[in-house]
Enzyme design. Structure first.
Site, short mmCIF file in Angstrom:
data_model
loop_
_atom_site.label_atom_id
_atom_site.label_comp_id
_atom_site.label_asym_id
_atom_site.label_seq_id
_atom_site.Cartn_x
_atom_site.Cartn_y
_atom_site.Cartn_z
N HIS A 69 0.86 -1.18 0.00
CA HIS A 69 0.00 0.00 0.00
C HIS A 69 0.90 1.23 0.00
O HIS A 69 2.00 1.21 0.54
CB HIS A 69 -0.88 0.02 1.25
CG HIS A 69 -1.97 -0.99 1.25
ND1 HIS A 69 -3.12 -0.82 1.99
CD2 HIS A 69 -2.11 -2.19 0.62
CE1 HIS A 69 -3.91 -1.87 1.82
NE2 HIS A 69 -3.31 -2.71 0.99
N GLU A 71 0.85 3.86 1.75
CA GLU A 71 1.24 4.31 3.08
C GLU A 71 2.40 3.49 3.64
O GLU A 71 3.34 4.05 4.20
CB GLU A 71 0.05 4.21 4.05
CG GLU A 71 -1.15 5.04 3.64
CD GLU A 71 -2.22 4.25 2.89
OE1 GLU A 71 -3.41 4.49 3.13
OE2 GLU A 71 -1.85 3.38 2.06
N CYS A 99 -6.48 2.09 5.72
CA CYS A 99 -7.07 0.83 6.18
C CYS A 99 -6.47 0.47 7.53
O CYS A 99 -5.57 1.15 8.04
CB CYS A 99 -6.81 -0.27 5.15
SG CYS A 99 -5.07 -0.78 5.06
N CYS A 102 -2.59 -0.09 7.43
CA CYS A 102 -1.82 1.15 7.27
C CYS A 102 -1.92 2.03 8.51
O CYS A 102 -0.93 2.61 8.95
CB CYS A 102 -2.27 1.89 6.03
SG CYS A 102 -1.87 0.99 4.51
#
Length: 166
Positions: A69, A71, A99, A102
């Site tokens: 991801h 992040e 999410c 993260c």
């Protein structure tokens, strides 16, 4: 104002004098780059002492890595850049509400602040579900600023998924 991918020293300024939408624009540019390899358009930028120290986008499709991801990748790069896993005095700008994974990584990295664009009613773990960044039982809390360039960030995602349904 756009920094080339990977060139995290291209912008320097007193971070407090730079409006949130300017930093978010850099995250949006990262999100747009994710579309080049069919990844969900989410981008993240981390600012430390008025400088961009990390700028990444989703790479799950590109790398086949389920945790790639934007992040998480940005947190890794920022930690390498400053030489510590503790990201004190750092702010992350991300185009989508983080999410659970993260948000947990942000707490573990001791990130000071996250500024996000679009909310994620299905998987958002900051304001929609779980409230991970401000959990009473956690040893660190992350300041949250929501809704910066929310329409632009949301439009990127809606357009991406709409194009795949037709």
């Amino acid at each position: 104002m756009s920094a080339p991918s990977g060139d995290t020293d291209a912008i320097s300024s007193d971070a407090s004098s730079v409006p949130h939408d300017v930093w978010m624009q850099l995250a949006i540019e990262q999100a747009e780059a994710a579309e080049q390899h069919d990844d969900v358009p989410v981008g993240a930028v981390i600012i430390h002492q008025g400088r961009v120290i990390a700028a990444r986008h989703n790479e799950r499709e590109l790398t086949g890595d389920p945790v790639a991801h934007a992040e998480v990748l940005a947190l890794r790069d920022a930690s390498t850049k400053i030489g510590s896993w503790r990201l004190h005095d750092c702010t992350m700008y991300v185009t989508l509400e983080p999410c659970t994974m993260c948000a947990g990584a942000m707490v573990n990295a001791r990130l000071d602040r996250v500024v996000y664009g679009a909310t994620d009613p299905k998987a958002g773990a900051v304001d929609n579900h779980f409230h991970v960044l401000n959990g009473a039982v956690l040893n660190h809390r992350v300041e949250v600023i929501a809704g910066i360039e929310a329409t632009r960030c949301g439009d990127l995602l809606r357009d991406f998924f709409r194009s795949r349904r037709t």
